[in-house]
Enzyme design. Sequence first.
Site, PDB file in Angstrom:
ATOM      1  N   HIS A  32      -2.666  -5.373   6.221  1.00 28.75           N
ATOM      2  CA  HIS A  32      -2.610  -5.271   4.762  1.00 28.75           C
ATOM      3  C   HIS A  32      -3.777  -5.945   4.034  1.00 28.75           C
ATOM      4  CE1 HIS A  32       0.655  -4.755   1.447  1.00 28.75           C
ATOM      5  NE2 HIS A  32      -0.535  -4.499   0.971  1.00 28.75           N
ATOM      6  N   ARG A  68       6.547   0.860  -5.585  1.00 28.78           N
ATOM      7  CA  ARG A  68       7.341   0.672  -6.799  1.00 28.78           C
ATOM      8  C   ARG A  68       8.733   1.307  -6.690  1.00 28.78           C
ATOM      9  NH1 ARG A  68       3.446  -0.817 -10.991  1.00 28.78           N
ATOM     10  NH2 ARG A  68       1.325  -0.378 -10.299  1.00 28.78           N
ATOM     11  N   TYR A  74       6.886  -4.608   0.423  1.00 26.03           N
ATOM     12  CA  TYR A  74       7.257  -3.907  -0.811  1.00 26.03           C
ATOM     13  C   TYR A  74       8.724  -4.167  -1.121  1.00 26.03           C
ATOM     14  CZ  TYR A  74       2.690  -1.582  -0.652  1.00 26.03           C
ATOM     15  OH  TYR A  74       1.342  -1.310  -0.630  1.00 26.03           O
ATOM     16  N   GLY A  85       1.402   6.379  -7.347  1.00 29.15           N
ATOM     17  CA  GLY A  85       2.382   5.300  -7.380  1.00 29.15           C
ATOM     18  C   GLY A  85       3.526   5.447  -8.360  1.00 29.15           C
ATOM     19  N   SER A  86       3.551   6.533  -9.155  1.00 31.77           N
ATOM     20  CA  SER A  86       4.626   6.687 -10.149  1.00 31.77           C
ATOM     21  C   SER A  86       5.975   6.874  -9.465  1.00 31.77           C
ATOM     22  CB  SER A  86       4.327   7.913 -11.018  1.00 31.77           C
ATOM     23  OG  SER A  86       5.428   8.207 -11.840  1.00 31.77           O
TER      24      SER A  86
END
Length: 313
Positions: free
Chosen positions: A134, A22, A61, A277-278
Amino acid sequence: MQTVTLGRTGLVASRLCYGCWRLAGTWDPGEVTPERRANGRRAVRAALEAGYTFFDHADIYCQGVCESIFGEVLLESPGLRDRVVIASKCGIRRPGDPAGAPYRYDFSASYIIASCEQSLRRLGIETLDVYQLHRPDFLMDPEEVAKAFDALRRAGKVREFGVSNFSVSQIIALQRACSMPLVAQQIEISLAHLQPFENGMLDHCLSEGIVPMAWSPIAGGKLGDGARRVLPSQQEYRTEAIVEVLDAIAGERATSRTAVALAWLLRHPSRIVPIVGSIEPQRIQDATRSLDLELTREEWYRLLIAARRDPLP
Ligand SMILES: NC(=O)c1ccc[n+]([C@@H]2O[C@H](COP(=O)([O-])OP(=O)(O)OC[C@H]3O[C@@H](n4cnc5c(N)ncnc54)[C@H](OP(=O)(O)O)[C@@H]3O)[C@@H](O)[C@H]2O)c1
């Protein structure tokens, strides 16, 4: 921060991994602004300050932007490369590349090697510490993958290899062909997604010395303070009953809801490594409170029962 040894190889990483999915603040490279890149670098620095030394990437990503943001942090911090464990993944191909091709998986040796070289370039490094496949390619030929892994290792481009979203039988098939032990399996594990506890995956990791890395450990935010964006498979997760018990335990233990959700994963004997993931510095720091919290068996089961929504048999 506490550490974990990856497989049997002596590669030592922080017990919590920082997930870079992210980092760009968007999944669309067309929406990446200088401000978003700066936010991404700030998130990486926050993770470093909080003691994370393990970073998870993938070529897809934000189509490589997340790796390049991380590369910028490495560039501005001499010596940092040697203090971190960098993992990346390959094998998912975008539609339209080349023109007319569908979204698909590709474990051909040529694609694995080319993807790795591109990740190294974006990150600005010589060697990936861990390289993972992946999502299982329906056409995976273990012998061909093993050749690609051997070539990458001989060329000094990858230290260790792993997989992601594989089934137990897929791991076994690939491991039989590989000369090196697979060190990590990255899968969705959380109170909202209990499958790996039930389908033999965590037992397999435990018995083979494979580190289970948990993606979406707080269900993309649904076990935290709400989700910004989750995968389609996570949209239907019902987490109200789990959150109620998380809050009760957080109150009793004077910690946060998220710390309890992560501590629940850390308590498992397979030594699950949650991938946080933040991109908010304060939340990246808060997650580390989970490491000081050893849940009792009773607390662990209270959460399991709330998550199952069914009494134990
Ligand atoms: N192998 C695979 O197939 C796969 C798939 C998915 C993910 N991954 C990896 O796993 C990593 C983690 O996945 P994830 O991002 O879904 O994990 P997560 O930690 O479960 O969710 C992070 C999301 O929760 C939000 N959130 C809400 N309340 C929060 C709180 N109190 N504390 C922390 N976050 C809170 C965050 O928003 P803010 O940013 O606003 O805080 C962020 O959007 C990814 O970065 C990636 O490296 C791998």
